[in-house]
Design an enzyme around this catalytic site. Structure first.
Site, PDB file in Angstrom:
ATOM      1  N   CYS A  12      -3.971 -19.406  26.079  1.00  0.00           N
ATOM      2  CA  CYS A  12      -2.774 -19.672  25.294  1.00  0.00           C
ATOM      3  C   CYS A  12      -2.944 -19.228  23.852  1.00  0.00           C
ATOM      4  O   CYS A  12      -3.928 -19.558  23.205  1.00  0.00           O
ATOM      5  CB  CYS A  12      -2.367 -21.131  25.450  1.00  0.00           C
ATOM      6  SG  CYS A  12      -2.561 -22.154  24.032  1.00  0.00           S
ATOM      7  N   CYS A  15      -3.327 -21.966  21.239  1.00  0.00           N
ATOM      8  CA  CYS A  15      -4.650 -22.579  21.171  1.00  0.00           C
ATOM      9  C   CYS A  15      -5.616 -21.648  20.449  1.00  0.00           C
ATOM     10  O   CYS A  15      -6.434 -22.092  19.649  1.00  0.00           O
ATOM     11  CB  CYS A  15      -5.208 -22.857  22.563  1.00  0.00           C
ATOM     12  SG  CYS A  15      -4.040 -23.647  23.640  1.00  0.00           S
ATOM     13  N   ASP A 387       4.040  15.214  11.723  1.00  0.00           N
ATOM     14  CA  ASP A 387       3.189  16.257  11.207  1.00  0.00           C
ATOM     15  C   ASP A 387       3.375  17.441  12.160  1.00  0.00           C
ATOM     16  O   ASP A 387       3.893  17.275  13.255  1.00  0.00           O
ATOM     17  CB  ASP A 387       1.760  15.716  11.234  1.00  0.00           C
ATOM     18  CG  ASP A 387       0.722  16.798  11.129  1.00  0.00           C
ATOM     19  OD1 ASP A 387       0.787  17.553  10.155  1.00  0.00           O
ATOM     20  OD2 ASP A 387      -0.144  16.871  12.021  1.00  0.00           O
ATOM     21  N   ASP A 580      -2.081  13.683  12.917  1.00  0.00           N
ATOM     22  CA  ASP A 580      -3.389  13.799  13.543  1.00  0.00           C
ATOM     23  C   ASP A 580      -4.533  14.077  12.573  1.00  0.00           C
ATOM     24  O   ASP A 580      -5.675  13.789  12.868  1.00  0.00           O
ATOM     25  CB  ASP A 580      -3.373  14.932  14.577  1.00  0.00           C
ATOM     26  CG  ASP A 580      -3.303  16.282  13.891  1.00  0.00           C
ATOM     27  OD1 ASP A 580      -2.403  16.476  13.059  1.00  0.00           O
ATOM     28  OD2 ASP A 580      -4.170  17.130  14.161  1.00  0.00           O
ATOM     29  N   ASP A 584      -3.240  13.452   6.990  1.00  0.00           N
ATOM     30  CA  ASP A 584      -2.151  12.540   7.336  1.00  0.00           C
ATOM     31  C   ASP A 584      -2.515  11.083   7.087  1.00  0.00           C
ATOM     32  O   ASP A 584      -1.652  10.211   7.130  1.00  0.00           O
ATOM     33  CB  ASP A 584      -1.766  12.698   8.814  1.00  0.00           C
ATOM     34  CG  ASP A 584      -1.287  14.101   9.114  1.00  0.00           C
ATOM     35  OD1 ASP A 584      -0.593  14.672   8.262  1.00  0.00           O
ATOM     36  OD2 ASP A 584      -1.621  14.620  10.190  1.00  0.00           O
TER      37      ASP A 584
HETATM   38  P1  ADP Z   1      -0.284  20.029   9.264  1.00  0.00           P
HETATM   39  O1  ADP Z   1       0.183  19.254   8.084  1.00  0.00           O
HETATM   40  O2  ADP Z   1       0.796  20.881   9.864  1.00  0.00           O
HETATM   41  O3  ADP Z   1      -0.965  19.216  10.303  1.00  0.00           O
HETATM   42  P2  ADP Z   1      -2.704  20.655   7.888  1.00  0.00           P
HETATM   43  O4  ADP Z   1      -2.290  19.897   6.676  1.00  0.00           O
HETATM   44  O5  ADP Z   1      -3.757  20.122   8.736  1.00  0.00           O
HETATM   45  O6  ADP Z   1      -1.413  21.033   8.752  1.00  0.00           O
HETATM   46  O7  ADP Z   1      -3.104  22.061   7.369  1.00  0.00           O
HETATM   47  C1  ADP Z   1      -2.263  22.693   6.441  1.00  0.00           C
HETATM   48  C2  ADP Z   1      -2.734  24.020   6.144  1.00  0.00           C
HETATM   49  O8  ADP Z   1      -3.952  23.951   5.405  1.00  0.00           O
HETATM   50  C3  ADP Z   1      -3.051  24.820   7.365  1.00  0.00           C
HETATM   51  O9  ADP Z   1      -1.898  25.451   7.853  1.00  0.00           O
HETATM   52  C4  ADP Z   1      -4.048  25.819   6.811  1.00  0.00           C
HETATM   53  O10 ADP Z   1      -3.363  26.863   6.190  1.00  0.00           O
HETATM   54  C5  ADP Z   1      -4.784  25.045   5.746  1.00  0.00           C
HETATM   55  N1  ADP Z   1      -6.054  24.503   6.242  1.00  0.00           N
HETATM   56  C6  ADP Z   1      -6.411  23.220   6.334  1.00  0.00           C
HETATM   57  N2  ADP Z   1      -7.661  23.062   6.787  1.00  0.00           N
HETATM   58  C7  ADP Z   1      -8.120  24.316   7.020  1.00  0.00           C
HETATM   59  C8  ADP Z   1      -9.346  24.838   7.516  1.00  0.00           C
HETATM   60  N3  ADP Z   1     -10.375  24.073   7.888  1.00  0.00           N
HETATM   61  N4  ADP Z   1      -9.457  26.183   7.626  1.00  0.00           N
HETATM   62  C9  ADP Z   1      -8.438  26.979   7.258  1.00  0.00           C
HETATM   63  N5  ADP Z   1      -7.264  26.536   6.798  1.00  0.00           N
HETATM   64  C10 ADP Z   1      -7.093  25.233   6.659  1.00  0.00           C
HETATM   65 MG    MG Z   2      -1.992  17.945  11.646  1.00  0.00          MG
END
Ligand code: ADP
Ligand code: MG
Length: 684
Positions: A12, A15, A387, A580, A584
């Site tokens: 419960c 509880c 995203d 993801d 984010d």
């Molecule tokens: P979203 O917001 O669509 O999930 P991200 O913010 O993860 O995309 O990435 C945004 C952009 O940053 C990517 O499109 C890429 O251009 C750049 N980027 C991020 N991390 C990397 C990485 N490890 N290598 C190359 N480009 C990257």
């Molecule tokens: Mg992403």
């Protein structure tokens, strides 16, 4: 130090809350999770804590085995008391007036059988000076009923209450099973590959990089990637979807899923602790400590409500007879009826149960809701922000063109890119490294990388062979000329010493069910569905057009995402954010409900998210919303049903228009209906 114990016999929620409260009063921190039947305490004497548990719920306590037979035992006692009760009903008529002690004897036997739990709890509470909970209320009312010779009614109160508790226990067991089948994998052994052949070792002894074999029909014990072999996997444990999935070399397997057909050798990518399911287990443990506003309200409500009712009943039994020329028996009777009617059982039982059923139902589909407060919030969401990369799109990038600039050869650019990206978990990074290997690069070719840094939403920076390298979107160029990307593609730039040296064109595909996900959200009547991405505005526009989103914003860094979200919130929208990546995490934390992709998602977002989608399908968002809304409406129905019936019966009762049977219905009948109604959450 925190320790975790299994508890048994505790069903419960009220509880559980009481026990937590009381352990906390002793100065220790305690958290009870009914889902996994566990108690997590920081310090504290086990003996003493065990005493607290059993004083709140007789028969419950810390255990070494998994328990579970309490429901059967309770059920047996219930059946027995039913039989005695029936016997009493049949014989009572003949015994009444002639052999009254015998009549009372049989009823008392049935009463004690049916009500021993309640009586014990009430007794203990009185001994500890804690009056005025629902046990006390029921004991008072039923003993009173005996006094005025309402024998069948007194027993019926206890019988129905018991039946309600058993139902509640069964419902909890059901949701618990669906949640813990996701997570209860601790005792697993592994067929480890050693130079001497296979050896069975505990899963907990494995570390990332170890290899193990999974035979057909076995459960995969650790996260890993398939090193050799091909098979069909049954992911139903995680996704609720029973259709098998084909997997071959390089496929990332998740602990807890079933290897259906082939023999595979897997290289572990995480220890048991870090494996997906263990991460989930930790989350579920947190889940029931986060209570919804409704639940907290109900608990507080019943705390002040019970004493008030007892006072009113006392008033009714003593004051009116003084003025109406005093038929004390009549008013005493009314006061007792009032006590029986006003027990808050229906509310106290059905609200947490409803949420629990909702969380259990969601977990069947592989959606983990980390607390009933989030399920409650999800039902009120009107805006969903997604995203892009990894959430709406696959996050597996096709690499279409690699070119060198300012005297660098494409192959060299690729080598530098792969060397740096092998340190990142970003979907783009993984795709670049995979591509490099697929065109013949070997691990030993990779260059040494130092000073590695990742800037979310932008790219990566590092030093390779003494030169400063940056790789990412146009933001790393710091203002130099941006090159046009082909339609729907993104350009990744490589700079060496600040000079543009290479570009890689990449493209991503929408997930299979992204379109359907948006459509079903539309059907649910959400005010606004949009996308926030760190990718270029061009790509964002293309994807948004294809999905028919209300609006989008591209080229956002994590702060930009946060600002956009806050702008939405300021206009009064209730926002869920689905994402993801590490970039984010801030928005997920800030949104009203943060949702993370459980597989592709980085640990950081999974930790901060309120809800985790284990199969990464965006379609689960609308499914979760549907479950949340259904749960909310069922809980609302229960609250209205309970309060409405009680209010009506209380008024009627005060005027002497309700019999004891009416009171029994108003109390336990409504509680039973509410519990049954809560179970409907499970139905589709
Ligand atoms: P979203 O917001 O669509 O999930 P991200 O913010 O993860 O995309 O990435 C945004 C952009 O940053 C990517 O499109 C890429 O251009 C750049 N980027 C991020 N991390 C990397 C990485 N490890 N290598 C190359 N480009 C990257
Ligand atoms: Mg992403």
């Amino acid at each position: 130090m925190k320790t975790k114990h299994r508890i048994k016999g505790l069903d419960c929620p009220v509880c559980a809350a009481k026990i937590e409260d009381r352990i906390k009063k002793m100065g220790y921190s305690a958290k009870i999770d009914l889902a996994s039947q566990s108690l997590i305490i920081e310090d504290g004497d086990i003996e003493e804590i065990n005493r607290i548990i059993s004083s709140v719920e007789p028969g419950a306590g810390i255990t070494v085995d998994s328990g579970g037979s309490t429901v059967t035992r309770k059920f047996g006692i219930l059946l027995l008391s039913c039989v005695v009760y029936l016997f009493a009903l049949i014989t009572g008529r003949y015994l009444h007036g002639r052999y009254e002690p015998l009549e009372y004897g049989i009823y008392i036997l049935a009463y004690i059988l049916a009500g021993n739990g309640v009586l014990l709890k009430a007794g203990r509470n009185i001994l500890h000076g804690r009056l005025f909970d629902e046990n006390f209320l029921m004991t008072l009312a039923t003993v009173g009923a005996f006094l005025i010779h309402e024998l069948p009614e007194a027993v019926a109160v206890m019988l129905f209450y018991n039946a309600g508790e058993i139902l509640e226990g069964m419902a909890l067991a059901r949701s618990r099973k669906s949640i813990s089948s996701l997570v209860d994998l601790k005792a697993e052994t592994v067929n480890r590959v050693t130079p001497e052949g296979l050896a069975a070792v505990p899963a907990s002894s494995m570390v990332a990089g170890d290899r193990f074999v999974v035979k057909p029909g076995e459960r995969i014990p650790l996260d890993g990637s398939i090193a050799s072999g091909e098979t069909w996997l049954d992911l139903s444990l995680l996704t609720g979807e029973s259709r098998p999935v084909k997997a071959g070399e390089g496929y990332g397997v998740v602990a807890g899923t079933i290897n259906s057909t082939g023999l595979i050798e897997v290289e572990a990518t995480a220890s048991l602790e870090r494996s997906y399911t263990s991460r989930m287990l930790q989350m579920v443990e947190e889940a029931s400590s986060r209570k919804s506003r409704t639940e907290r309200f109900i608990t507080k409500f019943s705390r002040i409500y019970t004493p008030i009712v007892v006072l009113i009943a006392a008033f009714l039994a003593t004051v009116p007879p003084l003025f109406t020329g005093g038929n004390y028996g009549e008013w005493f009777h009314r006061a007792l009826i009032l006590l029986v009617i006003s027990c808050p059982c229906a509310l106290v039982i059905s609200v947490p149960l409803g949420y629990f059923a909702g969380i259990g139902k969601a977990s069947r589909y592989g959606v983990l809701v980390k607390g009933s407060n989030y399920l409650e919030a999800l039902a009120g969401i009107d805006t969903v922000l997604f995203d892009k990369t990894g959430t709406l799109t696959e996050g597996r990038f096709g690499i279409s063109e690699i070119s060198g600039h300012n005297g660098m050869a494409p192959a060299e650019a690729m080598l530098i890119a792969a060397s740096v990206e092998s340190n990142s978990n970003h979907p783009i990074a993984r795709s670049i490294v995979d591509h490099a290997f697929s065109i013949g690069f070997k691990k030993e070719y990779l260059l040494a990388v130092s000073d590695y840094r990742e800037i979310p939403g932008e790219g990566v920076h590092a030093t390779v062979e003494g030169k400063e390298i940056a790789l990412g979107n146009e933001r790393i160029l710091r203002g130099s000329t941006i090159l046009p990307a082909a339609k729907g593609k993104s350009k990744i730039y490589l700079t060496v010493g600040g000079k543009l040296s290479g570009t890689i064109d990449i493209s991503d595909r929408l997930k299979e069910d992204s379109k359907m996900a948006i459509e079903s959200l539309r059907d649910q009547g959400l005010a606004s569905i949009a996308m926030l991405t760190g990718d270029s505005p061009d790509v964002a526009a293309a994807i948004s057009g294809e999905l028919g989103l209300d609006w989008y914003e591209g080229g956002l860094n994590p702060e930009g995402k946060l600002e956009t979200l806050e702008r939405s919130s300021r206009t009064g929208c209730k926002v869920a954010f689905v994402g993801d990546g590490i970039n984010d995490a801030p928005v997920i934390a800030r949104s009203d409900v943060g949702i993370a992709m459980g597989r592709i998602g980085s640990d950081a977002v999974i930790e901060t998210a309120d809800i985790v989608i284990s199969d990464d399908s965006p379609l689960q968002v609308s499914r979760a919303i549907a479950i949340a809304r259904r749960t909310r409406s069922i809980i609302l129905q229960n609250i209205c049903l309970a309060i409405g019936t009680k209010a009506l019966f209380i008024v009627l009762g005060a005027f002497g228009l309700v019999s004891m049977w009416g009171a029994v219905f108003a109390d336990v009948g409504v509680a039973l209906l509410a519990v049954l109604n809560s179970l409907r959450v499970f139905r589709d």
